[in-house]
Design an enzyme around this catalytic site. Structure first.
Site, PDB file in Angstrom:
ATOM      1  N   GLY A   1      35.605  43.498  55.465  1.00  0.00           N
ATOM      2  CA  GLY A   1      36.920  43.638  54.849  1.00  0.00           C
ATOM      3  C   GLY A   1      37.075  42.795  53.597  1.00  0.00           C
ATOM      4  N   CYS A   2      36.481  41.612  53.609  1.00  0.00           N
ATOM      5  CA  CYS A   2      36.603  40.707  52.455  1.00  0.00           C
ATOM      6  C   CYS A   2      35.802  41.236  51.264  1.00  0.00           C
ATOM      7  CB  CYS A   2      36.148  39.307  52.832  1.00  0.00           C
ATOM      8  SG  CYS A   2      37.152  38.631  54.188  1.00  0.00           S
ATOM      9  N   ASN A   3      34.662  41.837  51.543  1.00  0.00           N
ATOM     10  CA  ASN A   3      33.882  42.467  50.471  1.00  0.00           C
ATOM     11  C   ASN A   3      34.695  43.575  49.816  1.00  0.00           C
ATOM     12  OD1 ASN A   3      31.790  40.806  51.314  1.00  0.00           O
ATOM     13  ND2 ASN A   3      30.607  42.435  52.271  1.00  0.00           N
TER      14      ASN A   3
ATOM     15  N   SER B   1      36.298  35.378  54.881  1.00  0.00           N
ATOM     16  CA  SER B   1      34.967  34.922  54.482  1.00  0.00           C
ATOM     17  C   SER B   1      34.328  35.877  53.489  1.00  0.00           C
ATOM     18  CB  SER B   1      34.047  34.828  55.713  1.00  0.00           C
ATOM     19  OG  SER B   1      32.747  34.424  55.331  1.00  0.00           O
TER      20      SER B   1
END
Length: 195
Positions: free
Chosen positions: A70-72, A65
């Site tokens: 972690g995705c950022n 997402s």
């Protein structure tokens, strides 16, 4: 205890576990082509893997997402390393179950994609499933790093390097966001013709 009943239940539990933790596509597999709504630098367009492959290898990375820790970090790391991927002749597309509105903001944000990485919307998870990835339903009450409710499901974090002939040259899962980027960069650099 009824061992006749216990054994089938144990086998069913094992089968369910294996179906959840199954391996994604492997090296040499055909990468499923896809078209999807996507965003680059806040502008929506239709992304086509087939069209992108006409210009060289593509790193297709799936992430749970936008606007989560972690995705950022992964999007930011891909953006920082973007020139190295270009130098190796490769392009990058992130795929998540986020809607295009979230991705328009995420793709333009200098702290994340920074206008350098295209991110595609797979709202029902069909692209992720085509790549043999597990997709989980939305988690009620989960919020992103901005405090906004996350109302979509989540694909597992996995990265695929796809060659222009549509084959998976490398696949990574179970790595940290930064390791995904490092491994993808090493793979496309190995594919680059000697100069």
């Amino acid at each position: 205890m009824n061992h006749t009943l216990h054994r089938p239940l144990a086998m069913l539990a094992l089968a369910l576990h294996l179906s959840i933790t199954h391996a994604a596509l492997a090296t040499g597999d055909a990468a499923p082509p896809f078209e999807a709504p996507a965003s680059l630098n806040g502008k929506a367009f239709t992304y086509s893997l087939g069209d992108a492959l006409k210009h060289g290898p593509v790193v297709v990375y799936f992430y749970p997402s936008a606007y989560t820790g972690g995705c950022n970090l992964e999007a930011h790391t891909f953006a920082v390393q973007h020139e190295k991927f270009l130098a190796a002749g490769a392009s990058i597309v992130g795929v998540s179950l986020d809607d295009i509105g979230r991705l328009n903001t995420f793709s333009a944000d200098p702290d994340y994609c920074g206008g350098k990485i295209a991110v595609a919307s797979d709202p029902d998870g069909h692209i992720a499933r085509a790549y043999a990835l597990a997709v989980r339903d939305a988690a009620p009450g989960r919020k992103d790093t901005r405090g906004a409710q996350i109302e979509h499901g989540f694909a597992e974090r996995s990265t695929f390097v796809v060659t222009p002939d549509g084959r998976v040259a490398a696949a990574f899962d179970g790595l940290s966001p930064v390791e995904n980027v490092e491994q993808a960069l090493a793979a496309v650099q190995r594919l680059a013709p000697a100069r």
